[in-house]
Enzyme design. Structure first.
Site, PDB file in Angstrom:
ATOM      1  NE  ARG A  33      38.800  35.444  40.887  1.00 18.92           N
ATOM      2  CZ  ARG A  33      40.089  35.728  41.032  1.00 18.92           C
ATOM      3  NH1 ARG A  33      40.906  34.859  41.621  1.00 18.92           N
ATOM      4  NH2 ARG A  33      40.582  36.862  40.621  1.00 18.92           N
ATOM      5  CD  GLU A  67      35.571  36.271  39.235  1.00 14.54           C
ATOM      6  OE1 GLU A  67      35.735  37.050  40.199  1.00 14.54           O
ATOM      7  OE2 GLU A  67      36.324  36.250  38.242  1.00 14.54           O
ATOM      8  CB  SER A 115      35.132  40.425  37.606  1.00 12.02           C
ATOM      9  OG  SER A 115      36.072  41.463  37.782  1.00 12.02           O
TER      10      SER A 115
END
Length: 300
Positions: free
Chosen positions: A174, A294, A224
């Site tokens: 990420r 995230e 998420s």
């Protein structure tokens, strides 16, 4: 906001909005007003926009489709450059697709299917843009952008254009070389593989079915909430902590997938951040695992 600066920007970019509610531009449907929202439609506009902002000492940030953002209730005290307005132009050459950063990943996956190119199936359900996907090395179901990106063309803060290859993109979980930088991703070339149309279609259909069954797609969210902690799954930890369905204000831990926080109606950024902190605290107390967000929290 300097009126002369706004006037100059309007001469270059048609879509300029002052005190624009960011809830209109995020998948969470949450967020206060941005001082200025600039929707870039053509790559050549970017350099002029950056030059004007620099001349007037105006700070800025870049956003794509707003699918991974939680914007403060007080909004954003800077200019927001939205790249999802970039034309969705693409060119297919053999086993590569070169596309502008504003194209949705879901549409690009459909293009790949139509061309009989495999490798982008994982992205068929990701709601963000190509630029946003590259920025955060988006991934799902075992695939990531780093698996398919061949090169990226971007503009740095000085307005200079650069094209860099996959080896220079510093992809990680990420994150990418763009993380923490105000560079504007303009286009990307993807390296795919020749495949059978029906095989690609069936894989995409299977992933769509799995998403629909397991994710709260009918409610506003930012995907998420937490990164995957090493050796664990965030959603399972949250569920095992007894937090499925837990509510603070208008924000709720999804009853369908505990890794998601959903806006059940009228949720504020304060509701979501309070719920994030409560989840982190509870999971840490029960399992000694720290959950790192995230989603990107931005604004005042």
């Amino acid at each position: 906001m300097d009126e002369e600066m706004v006037k100059k920007l309007q001469e270059i970019v048609g879509h300029i909005k002052i005190q624009e509610p960011m809830k209109n531009h995020t998948s969470f449907r949450i967020g206060g007003p941005a001082d200025l929202l600039i929707e870039i439609e053509k790559p050549e506009q970017a350099a002029d926009v950056l030059r004007i902002l620099k001349d007037y000492g105006e700070d800025y940030m870049i956003m794509g489709n707003g699918s991974n953002l939680l914007v403060s209730d007080k909004g954003i005290r800077k200019a927001v450059i939205k790249i999802s307005g970039l034309t969705s132009a693409y060119v297919v050459q053999g086993e590569t697709i070169t596309a502008q950063a504003g194209i949705l990943l879901s549409r690009l996956a459909t293009v790949a299917l139509k061309e009989g190119l495999s490798g982008l199936e994982f992205a068929s359900g990701i709601p963000g843009t190509l630029g946003g996907g590259v920025f955060m090395n988006a991934g799902a179901y075992g695939g990531e952008m780093k698996d398919v990106v061949k090169s990226v063309t971007y503009m740095d803060e000085a307005g200079a254009m650069h094209t860099i290859g996959a080896e220079e993109l510093e992809f990680g979980y990420r994150r990418s070389v763009f993380t923490g930088k105000n560079w504007i991703i303009l286009s990307c070339t993807l390296q795919l593989k020749r495949g059978q149309y029906e095989d690609i279609r069936l894989k995409m259909a299977d992933l769509t079915k799995r998403r629909t069954e397991k994710q709260p797609l009918s409610m506003p969210s930012a995907g998420s909430v937490f990164k995957r902690p090493e050796g664990h799954f965030a959603g399972k930890l949250i569920e095992d902590a007894g937090l499925k369905g837990y509510i603070i204000g208008g924000a709720m831990v999804s009853e369908k997938h505990s890794g998601f926080i959903v806006n059940r109606g009228g949720a504020t950024a304060a509701d979501v951040t309070a719920l994030i902190r409560y989840i982190q605290q509870t999971v840490e107390e029960k399992f000694a695992v720290h959950l790192e967000p995230e989603i990107k929290l931005i604004g005042e």
